[in-house]
Design a protein around this motif. Sequence first.
Motif, PDB file in Angstrom:
ATOM      1  N   GLY A  25      11.937  -4.983   0.638  1.00  0.00           N
ATOM      2  CA  GLY A  25      10.918  -4.095   0.348  1.00  0.00           C
ATOM      3  C   GLY A  25      10.873  -2.693   1.060  1.00  0.00           C
ATOM      4  O   GLY A  25      11.138  -1.695   0.658  1.00  0.00           O
ATOM      5  N   ILE A  26      11.521  -3.108   2.564  1.00  0.00           N
ATOM      6  CA  ILE A  26      11.572  -1.937   3.488  1.00  0.00           C
ATOM      7  C   ILE A  26      12.698  -0.918   3.404  1.00  0.00           C
ATOM      8  O   ILE A  26      12.881  -0.033   3.383  1.00  0.00           O
ATOM      9  CB  ILE A  26      11.493  -2.500   4.798  1.00  0.00           C
ATOM     10  CG1 ILE A  26       9.807  -2.939   4.962  1.00  0.00           C
ATOM     11  CG2 ILE A  26      10.998  -1.373   5.929  1.00  0.00           C
ATOM     12  CD1 ILE A  26       9.909  -3.928   6.976  1.00  0.00           C
ATOM     13  N   ASN A  41      11.864  10.382 -10.456  1.00  0.00           N
ATOM     14  CA  ASN A  41      11.163   9.761 -10.996  1.00  0.00           C
ATOM     15  C   ASN A  41      11.378   7.617 -10.534  1.00  0.00           C
ATOM     16  O   ASN A  41      11.135   7.919  -9.095  1.00  0.00           O
ATOM     17  CB  ASN A  41      12.969   9.098 -11.655  1.00  0.00           C
ATOM     18  CG  ASN A  41      13.394   9.852 -12.321  1.00  0.00           C
ATOM     19  OD1 ASN A  41      13.023  10.318 -13.205  1.00  0.00           O
ATOM     20  ND2 ASN A  41      14.902   9.788 -12.591  1.00  0.00           N
ATOM     21  N   SER A  42      10.709   7.125 -11.622  1.00  0.00           N
ATOM     22  CA  SER A  42       9.182   5.668 -11.255  1.00  0.00           C
ATOM     23  C   SER A  42      10.632   4.689 -10.220  1.00  0.00           C
ATOM     24  O   SER A  42      11.089   4.555 -10.710  1.00  0.00           O
ATOM     25  CB  SER A  42       8.747   4.969 -12.053  1.00  0.00           C
ATOM     26  OG  SER A  42       7.864   4.101 -11.888  1.00  0.00           O
ATOM     27  N   ILE A  43       9.789   4.109  -9.927  1.00  0.00           N
ATOM     28  CA  ILE A  43      10.952   2.581  -9.392  1.00  0.00           C
ATOM     29  C   ILE A  43      10.537   1.678  -9.341  1.00  0.00           C
ATOM     30  O   ILE A  43       9.267   1.281  -9.144  1.00  0.00           O
ATOM     31  CB  ILE A  43      11.545   2.884  -7.892  1.00  0.00           C
ATOM     32  CG1 ILE A  43      11.859   4.332  -6.391  1.00  0.00           C
ATOM     33  CG2 ILE A  43      11.505   1.669  -6.914  1.00  0.00           C
ATOM     34  CD1 ILE A  43      12.402   3.918  -5.646  1.00  0.00           C
ATOM     35  N   SER A  44      10.209   0.535 -10.545  1.00  0.00           N
ATOM     36  CA  SER A  44       9.864  -0.484 -10.306  1.00  0.00           C
ATOM     37  C   SER A  44       9.781  -1.137  -9.718  1.00  0.00           C
ATOM     38  O   SER A  44      10.526  -1.662  -9.268  1.00  0.00           O
ATOM     39  CB  SER A  44      11.104  -0.756 -12.165  1.00  0.00           C
ATOM     40  OG  SER A  44      11.854  -1.731 -11.821  1.00  0.00           O
ATOM     41  N   ASP A  45       9.184  -2.078 -10.173  1.00  0.00           N
ATOM     42  CA  ASP A  45       8.844  -3.813  -9.339  1.00  0.00           C
ATOM     43  C   ASP A  45      10.536  -4.555  -9.245  1.00  0.00           C
ATOM     44  O   ASP A  45      10.963  -4.785  -7.985  1.00  0.00           O
ATOM     45  CB  ASP A  45       7.747  -4.299 -10.018  1.00  0.00           C
ATOM     46  CG  ASP A  45       7.555  -5.395  -8.348  1.00  0.00           C
ATOM     47  OD1 ASP A  45       7.060  -5.326  -7.550  1.00  0.00           O
ATOM     48  OD2 ASP A  45       7.549  -6.602  -9.240  1.00  0.00           O
ATOM     49  N   ALA A  46      11.223  -4.688 -10.117  1.00  0.00           N
ATOM     50  CA  ALA A  46      12.151  -5.216 -10.248  1.00  0.00           C
ATOM     51  C   ALA A  46      13.283  -4.424  -9.389  1.00  0.00           C
ATOM     52  O   ALA A  46      14.012  -4.991  -8.609  1.00  0.00           O
ATOM     53  CB  ALA A  46      12.775  -5.662 -11.605  1.00  0.00           C
ATOM     54  N   ASN A  57       0.760  -0.958  -0.477  1.00  0.00           N
ATOM     55  CA  ASN A  57       0.478   0.022   0.236  1.00  0.00           C
ATOM     56  C   ASN A  57       1.234   1.248  -0.076  1.00  0.00           C
ATOM     57  O   ASN A  57       0.281   1.967  -1.058  1.00  0.00           O
ATOM     58  CB  ASN A  57      -0.971   0.171   0.870  1.00  0.00           C
ATOM     59  CG  ASN A  57      -1.552   0.971   1.422  1.00  0.00           C
ATOM     60  OD1 ASN A  57      -1.788   2.061   1.737  1.00  0.00           O
ATOM     61  ND2 ASN A  57      -2.942   1.343   0.566  1.00  0.00           N
ATOM     62  N   VAL A  58       1.976   1.354   0.537  1.00  0.00           N
ATOM     63  CA  VAL A  58       2.997   1.847   0.842  1.00  0.00           C
ATOM     64  C   VAL A  58       3.258   2.371  -0.683  1.00  0.00           C
ATOM     65  O   VAL A  58       3.134   3.878  -1.283  1.00  0.00           O
ATOM     66  CB  VAL A  58       3.669   2.036   2.124  1.00  0.00           C
ATOM     67  CG1 VAL A  58       4.846   3.506   2.107  1.00  0.00           C
ATOM     68  CG2 VAL A  58       2.960   1.926   3.009  1.00  0.00           C
ATOM     69  N   ALA A  59       3.667   1.489  -0.978  1.00  0.00           N
ATOM     70  CA  ALA A  59       4.612   1.546  -2.050  1.00  0.00           C
ATOM     71  C   ALA A  59       3.884   1.835  -3.580  1.00  0.00           C
ATOM     72  O   ALA A  59       4.273   2.422  -4.040  1.00  0.00           O
ATOM     73  CB  ALA A  59       5.576   0.088  -2.761  1.00  0.00           C
ATOM     74  N   ASP A  60       2.616   1.807  -3.276  1.00  0.00           N
ATOM     75  CA  ASP A  60       1.713   2.301  -4.440  1.00  0.00           C
ATOM     76  C   ASP A  60       1.025   3.161  -4.301  1.00  0.00           C
ATOM     77  O   ASP A  60       1.391   4.371  -5.595  1.00  0.00           O
ATOM     78  CB  ASP A  60       0.599   1.260  -4.189  1.00  0.00           C
ATOM     79  CG  ASP A  60      -0.796   1.571  -5.157  1.00  0.00           C
ATOM     80  OD1 ASP A  60      -0.666   1.879  -6.375  1.00  0.00           O
ATOM     81  OD2 ASP A  60      -2.060   2.254  -4.769  1.00  0.00           O
TER      82      ASP A  60
END
Length: 322
Positions: free
Chosen positions: A144-145, A102-107, A86-89
């Motif tokens: 992720g954190i 800039n965007s941070i990709s899922d990879a 949720n925070v990442a979204d």
Amino acid sequence: MAKVKYHYDPETLSYRKIERKKGRAFTFTFLILCAMFLCLIAGAIISPYFIETPHEKALKRENENLKLQYNFLSERVELAENALANVADRDENIYRIFFEANSISDAQRKAGFGGINRYKKFEGQPNSDLIKNSAKRIDILLKGIEVQSRSLDEIEKLAKDKEKLLAAIPAIQPVQNKDLTRVASGYGMRIHPILKYRKMHNGMDFTAPKGTPIYATGDGVVTKASRASGFGKVIYIDHGFGYMTKYAHLNKFNTRKGKKVKRGDIIGYVGNTGLSSGPHLHYEVHKNGKPINPVNFYHGDLSPEEYEIMLEKAAQENQSLD
């Protein structure tokens, strides 16, 4: 005492006592003993599967307790995963868009989990698949954190810069409406009042009585507060982020070179110095070294109706005051 058995003879219509043979009794006893022996052997073999020892019962309780704890921890990890997602979204689709980051990709968010088998040490252990799956989930969560923490640090810096940018952009009129006589001339080609030919007018002229306060239109640092050819007494303010404003034909200064000013600070007073045909303020806005129309920057203190009037007056191609 064994029961005596009789046999009825229909021909003689009488009962005859049945004598038990000794061989049959022995056989019957032997079969019973064999059956009992087989039952004992079967019980010894099967009982471990159906009858639990105290130690086995303790181990079973421990396993059930561990299973409950695993399920509880698994649920907690899932909650943490959902919260992080949720925070990442929000980070990706709100904060980073708003601050033009800039965007941070899922990879990138889950980088570092491919290649070598980092969970090989768990192989061969009881419930190895369960352990490897849990370890992988926790590793991804920790990664992720870490990525999100760095991202929020970046967003915090961008927010501070954005706050500075919003304070620095020239956003108000340099002369208040109550002090204005009129907007004498706008940005564009105008006839010079002294030289009497059409030339580019890089700012706006605000007619006001001599001594009317002039306000800094955004936060910045004064880079010039002195006389200049044609502009008389002039002030330059560097607002950062590529913005610079110029205030010309002043009567006197209320600031000095190197001084930090805030939007709304009085920096000088309207005058008639330099090549000027009457008391007024000549005001310019520059972005990255190039003059731009100041009328686009009066959103800080004009109503929509006042702004429309300002646009109409500024668009009139008339004679400038400088």
